[in-house]
Design an enzyme around this catalytic site. Structure first.
Site, PDB file in Angstrom:
ATOM      1  N   ARG A 160       2.613  -7.653  13.609  1.00  0.00           N
ATOM      2  CA  ARG A 160       2.589  -6.801  12.431  1.00  0.00           C
ATOM      3  C   ARG A 160       3.364  -5.504  12.655  1.00  0.00           C
ATOM      4  NH1 ARG A 160      -2.485  -3.638   9.507  1.00  0.00           N
ATOM      5  NH2 ARG A 160      -1.846  -4.031   7.350  1.00  0.00           N
ATOM      6  N   HIS A 168      -6.453 -12.056   5.644  1.00  0.00           N
ATOM      7  CA  HIS A 168      -6.314 -10.636   5.976  1.00  0.00           C
ATOM      8  C   HIS A 168      -7.673  -9.957   6.033  1.00  0.00           C
ATOM      9  CE1 HIS A 168      -3.429  -7.176   6.249  1.00  0.00           C
ATOM     10  NE2 HIS A 168      -4.585  -6.536   6.104  1.00  0.00           N
ATOM     11  N   HIS A 194     -10.124  -7.303   9.023  1.00  0.00           N
ATOM     12  CA  HIS A 194     -10.147  -6.552  10.274  1.00  0.00           C
ATOM     13  C   HIS A 194     -11.550  -6.610  10.881  1.00  0.00           C
ATOM     14  CE1 HIS A 194      -6.352  -4.947   8.864  1.00  0.00           C
ATOM     15  NE2 HIS A 194      -6.948  -4.396   7.817  1.00  0.00           N
ATOM     16  N   TYR A 209      -7.702   8.253  11.081  1.00  0.00           N
ATOM     17  CA  TYR A 209      -9.129   8.404  10.831  1.00  0.00           C
ATOM     18  C   TYR A 209      -9.903   7.533  11.802  1.00  0.00           C
ATOM     19  CZ  TYR A 209      -8.852   3.848   8.494  1.00  0.00           C
ATOM     20  OH  TYR A 209      -8.651   2.517   8.220  1.00  0.00           O
ATOM     21  N   ASP A 241      -8.875  -8.385   2.677  1.00  0.00           N
ATOM     22  CA  ASP A 241      -8.702  -7.016   3.166  1.00  0.00           C
ATOM     23  C   ASP A 241     -10.044  -6.401   3.576  1.00  0.00           C
ATOM     24  OD1 ASP A 241      -7.115  -4.867   3.970  1.00  0.00           O
ATOM     25  OD2 ASP A 241      -7.283  -3.852   2.046  1.00  0.00           O
ATOM     26  N   SER A 244      -4.360  -0.341  12.175  1.00  0.00           N
ATOM     27  CA  SER A 244      -3.561   0.757  12.726  1.00  0.00           C
ATOM     28  C   SER A 244      -4.321   1.601  13.732  1.00  0.00           C
ATOM     29  CB  SER A 244      -3.062   1.650  11.589  1.00  0.00           C
ATOM     30  OG  SER A 244      -4.159   2.267  10.917  1.00  0.00           O
ATOM     31  N   HIS A 296      -0.220  -7.433   1.061  1.00  0.00           N
ATOM     32  CA  HIS A 296      -0.742  -6.796  -0.146  1.00  0.00           C
ATOM     33  C   HIS A 296       0.261  -6.685  -1.296  1.00  0.00           C
ATOM     34  CE1 HIS A 296      -3.937  -6.076   2.578  1.00  0.00           C
ATOM     35  NE2 HIS A 296      -3.571  -4.899   3.022  1.00  0.00           N
TER      36      HIS A 296
END
Length: 284
Positions: free
Chosen positions: A104, A10, A12, A28, A225, A56, A162
């Site tokens: 996802r 996981h 990004h 954001y 993460d 997202s 998570h």
């Protein structure tokens, strides 16, 4: 590469906004986070393969994800985000060839615009039947009952982000709901501890990881993460200016997680073997 190289399931990758436009509905604006930046962050770990997850703030535009996967070659797999109308055989084939192995659903980061979880799951199950892909879900623990109801009907593996987004303040009912999903066949990413609780919460996550590992030794995986984007609970977030990621020691996260399991075989499964099967690294 050694088949025992750890797999970070996981993270990004965030590209330049001029090349990869952000979703106008995002909560954001993130700071850039490149693949070289990531590999520097885990340089002192045995991580050798990765799973890049669509964040997202890109919505359903997976172009940054796909480019990152192609640049990484066989070292990477991906998890995409798609609308039902995008799930054509041709589109799925392009993503599969790039390295995508899952879709996802994130109802936490997109609370205002997220489709009902049941509807989204139904569309994905229908589109992905026979693909070998999985469904990855980031949701509020209040949705565990719904996931439990549909779990027996699903035709695809279910992966919870998570720790199921369970925090040390979770109610006994929420913890029991997560364990019911685990007992029913769900996979769990034992990740995001820095997002879910403070430093004092370490023993709580260790105990929960141990309990989940005992129940599902073949369905636990680890994720960093990275780059540790802002907390979901941060009400000050704005799309007007870039928001820096949180300063988290990714190496320390890995070492802590690796210490949760004292059995060597279970630790290997947690850090590499299980993920190799789930994300189809074995085909390389």
């Amino acid at each position: 590469m050694s088949p025992d190289a750890a797999i970070d399931c996981h993270l990004h990758i965030i590209g330049a906004p001029a090349q990869y436009p952000l979703d106008p509905k995002r909560r954001y604006t993130p700071a850039e986070a490149s693949a070289p930046d990531y590999w520097k962050a885990v340089a002192n770990t045995p991580v050798g393969r990765i799973v890049i997850v669509q964040p997202s703030f890109y919505g359903t535009d997976n172009s940054c994800l796909v480019d990152a996967l192609r640049e990484a070659g066989g070292r990477a797999r991906g998890v995409a985000v798609l609308d039902a109308s995008d799930m054509t055989d041709g589109a799925l084939q392009v993503l599969h060839e790039a390295g995508v192995r899952g879709i996802r659903i994130n109802t936490l980061s997109n609370r205002s615009g997220a489709r009902p979880l049941a509807d989204a799951l139904g569309d994905i199950v229908d589109a992905l039947k026979g693909s070998g892909w999985h469904i990855q879900v980031l949701c509020d623990p209040q949705d565990f009952a719904l996931l439990t109801e549909i779990q027996d009907k699903r035709a695809l593996p279910l992966v919870l982000d998570h720790f199921g987004f369970l925090t040390p303040n979770a109610s006994p009912d929420d913890r029991a709901g997560l364990l019911r999903l685990v007992d029913g066949g769900a996979w769990i990413k034992l990740s995001g501890t820095d997002r879910l609780g403070g430093a004092q919460s370490g023993p709580w996550f260790r105990d929960l990881a141990t309990e989940i590992g005992a129940r599902a030794p073949d369905r636990i995986v680890w994720g960093s993460d990275w780059p540790h984007t802002p907390l979901h609970s941060d009400v000050t977030l704005s799309a007007a200016v870039p928001v820096p990621s949180r300063k988290i020691d990714t190496v320390a996260l890995f070492r802590t997680a690796a210490g949760w399991f004292k059995d060597d075989d279970l630790r290997r499964r947690f850090l590499s073997g299980n993920a190799s099967a789930l994300y189809d690294f074995q085909s390389d």
